[in-house]
Design an enzyme around this catalytic site. Structure first.
Site, mmCIF file in Angstrom:
data_model
loop_
_atom_site.group_PDB
_atom_site.id
_atom_site.type_symbol
_atom_site.label_atom_id
_atom_site.label_comp_id
_atom_site.label_asym_id
_atom_site.label_seq_id
_atom_site.Cartn_x
_atom_site.Cartn_y
_atom_site.Cartn_z
ATOM 1 N N SER A 172 0.836 -1.201 0.000
ATOM 2 C CA SER A 172 0.000 0.000 0.000
ATOM 3 C C SER A 172 0.869 1.249 0.000
ATOM 4 O O SER A 172 1.975 1.250 0.547
ATOM 5 C CB SER A 172 -0.914 0.022 1.232
ATOM 6 O OG SER A 172 -1.693 1.199 1.264
ATOM 7 N N ASP A 177 4.788 7.699 5.868
ATOM 8 C CA ASP A 177 4.170 8.608 6.840
ATOM 9 C C ASP A 177 3.497 7.815 7.961
ATOM 10 O O ASP A 177 2.424 7.254 7.776
ATOM 11 C CB ASP A 177 3.143 9.496 6.136
ATOM 12 C CG ASP A 177 2.458 10.467 7.087
ATOM 13 O OD1 ASP A 177 2.957 10.657 8.216
ATOM 14 O OD2 ASP A 177 1.422 11.045 6.684
ATOM 15 N N LYS A 201 3.378 -3.165 7.355
ATOM 16 C CA LYS A 201 3.602 -3.555 5.962
ATOM 17 C C LYS A 201 5.007 -3.161 5.518
ATOM 18 O O LYS A 201 5.708 -3.939 4.863
ATOM 19 C CB LYS A 201 2.563 -2.889 5.040
ATOM 20 C CG LYS A 201 1.180 -3.549 5.054
ATOM 21 C CD LYS A 201 0.243 -2.831 4.101
ATOM 22 C CE LYS A 201 -1.142 -3.458 4.059
ATOM 23 N NZ LYS A 201 -1.149 -4.795 3.459
#
Length: 307
Positions: A172, A177, A201
Site C-alpha cells: 500500500s 508517513d 507492511k
C-alpha cells in the site's frame, strides 16, 4: 511445463483477480493459498476451471499448518527437508505473489453515531457524513502486526525454503508517513490498540528486501472495484503520488501489474514502486500494465527504505 506461481490470499478481492488471471493463462500454473475450506470452495465457484488440486488451505500466521485442500494427508506425501515437510502441490514453485492483508471490520455503533449527527452537520453547513468518525477493529489474532508483518515474514521464509525465484507483494502507498490515517484504524482514541497497518507492511517489505530474493513490491493507492484498462497507469516512488487529488487505481489494474511483474522480472532484479491511475481524454490509447512497468523501470528508481 508452465512455471508454477503461488498466490497467497487468493480468496481475497485482489488475490482472486491475480489467481484468476494466472489460471486462465497457458503461460502459468497457478496454485492458490487460502485460509479455510469455505474460502477454497468459494474460489472454485468464482474462478472458472479451478480445481481442488490447485488450492492449499493455510493460515499465513501459522504456516506450519500448511496442507493441501485436495488431500487430507498431503503433508505426509510431501518431501522432508531440514525445515519440515513441504506439500507436493507447492514444491517447484518459481514465483510467489503475496496478496494477504489484515482486514478491519467497521463498528456498527460508530456508524449509528455518525448517522445521528447528520441533521446537525447539515445545519452547520458541514458534510452530512463524517467518514473519519467511523471506527474500525481487527478480529482477534488478525491485526496488522500478526498478518502484515509476522504472516508476511513467514511467507518470505517459505519462498526461500521452496527456492522461489521472485516474490511479488501487493502492499500500500503511505508507508513513509507514520501519521497516515490508515495507521489509526484499530487504535483507540488514546493511541493504544492494534493498528499501524502501513508501519507493519513497510517492516515486512524491508524483511523481503533484505532476504536476498528477487522482488517486486507494488504500493497501490485506493483500490477500486472497476474494470482494468480504463485509465492511465502512473508509477512513481516514495509516496510522491499522494500529492495528487486522485490517488486511486482499479484493483484489476493492480492484478495486471502483478502478472506483468512476473514477465518483466524474468531476467532478475528487484524494484519497489507506487501506482495510481488517472483519467485520460476520449480516444487516448491506454498503455497496458506490462508496457507501463517496463517504461517505468527505465528510470532506474525504486523505493527508498531509509525514509
Amino acid at each position: 511445463l508452465a512455471p508454477k506461481v503461488l498466490v497467497t490470499g487468493a480468496s481475497g478481492r485482489t488475490g482472486r483477480l491475480v489467481f484468476s488471471k494466472l489460471n486462465e493463462s497457458p503461460s502459468y500454473s497457478a496454485v492458490g493459498l487460502v485460509r479455510s475450506e469455505s474460502s477454497a470452495k468459494q474460489l472454485m465457484r468464482d474462478v472458472p476451471n479451478c480445481g481442488l488440486d490447485q488450492l492449499v488451505i493455510v493460515d499465513v500466521t501459522e504456516m506450519d499448518g500448511i496442507s493441501s485442500s485436495g488431500s487430507d494427508n498431503s503433508n505426509e506425501e510431501g518431501s522432508e527437508n531440514e525445515n519440515g515437510t513441504v506439500p507436493h502441490l507447492i514444491e517447484g514453485a518459481e514465483a510467489m505473489i503475496i496478496c494477504t492483508s489484515a482486514v478491519p471490520k467497521i463498528s456498527k455503533v460508530s456508524v449509528i453515531k455518525e448517522m445521528l449527527k447528520i441533521p446537525l452537520n447539515l445545519m452547520s453547513n458541514k458534510p452530512a457524513l463524517n467518514f473519519r468518525g467511523f471506527r474500525f477493529r481487527y478480529k482477534p489474532g488478525q491485526h496488522p502486526e500478526i498478518v502484515d508483518y509476522e504472516g508476511q515474514k513467514k511467507q518470505v521464509d517459505l519462498a526461500k525454503k521452496l527456492g522461489v525465484k521472485r516474490v511479488v507483494v501487493v502492499s500500500s502507498m503511505g508507508g513513509t508517513d507514520e501519521n497516515n490515517f490508515l495507521n489509526t484504524i484499530g487504535k483507540n482514541k488514546d493511541g493504544t490498540g492494534n493498528g499501524d497497518i502501513l508501519v507493519w507492511k513497510r517492516k515486512a517489505e524491508k524483511y523481503l528486501v533484505e532476504s536476498g530474493l528477487d522482488y517486486t513490491i507494488i504500493h497501490p493507492g485506493g483500490l477500486l472495484d472497476t474494470p482494468a484498462g480504463q485509465q492511465k497507469l502512473v508509477l512513481d516512488v516514495d509516496d510522491t503520488l499522494l500529492a495528487n487529488d486522485k490517488r486511486s487505481i482499479s484493483r484489476e489494474d493492480v492484478a495486471n501489474l502483478c502478472v506483468a511483474a512476473l514477465e518483466v522480472g524474468k531476467d532478475g532484479g528487484s524494484i519497489s514502486f507506487d501506482c495510481i491511475a488517472t483519467e485520460v481524454e476520449d480516444g487516448t490509447e491506454i498503455v497496458p500494465a506490462k508496457a507501463a512497468l517496463q517504461e517505468f523501470m527505465k528510470r532506474g528508481v525504486s523505493t527508498d527504505y531509509s525514509l
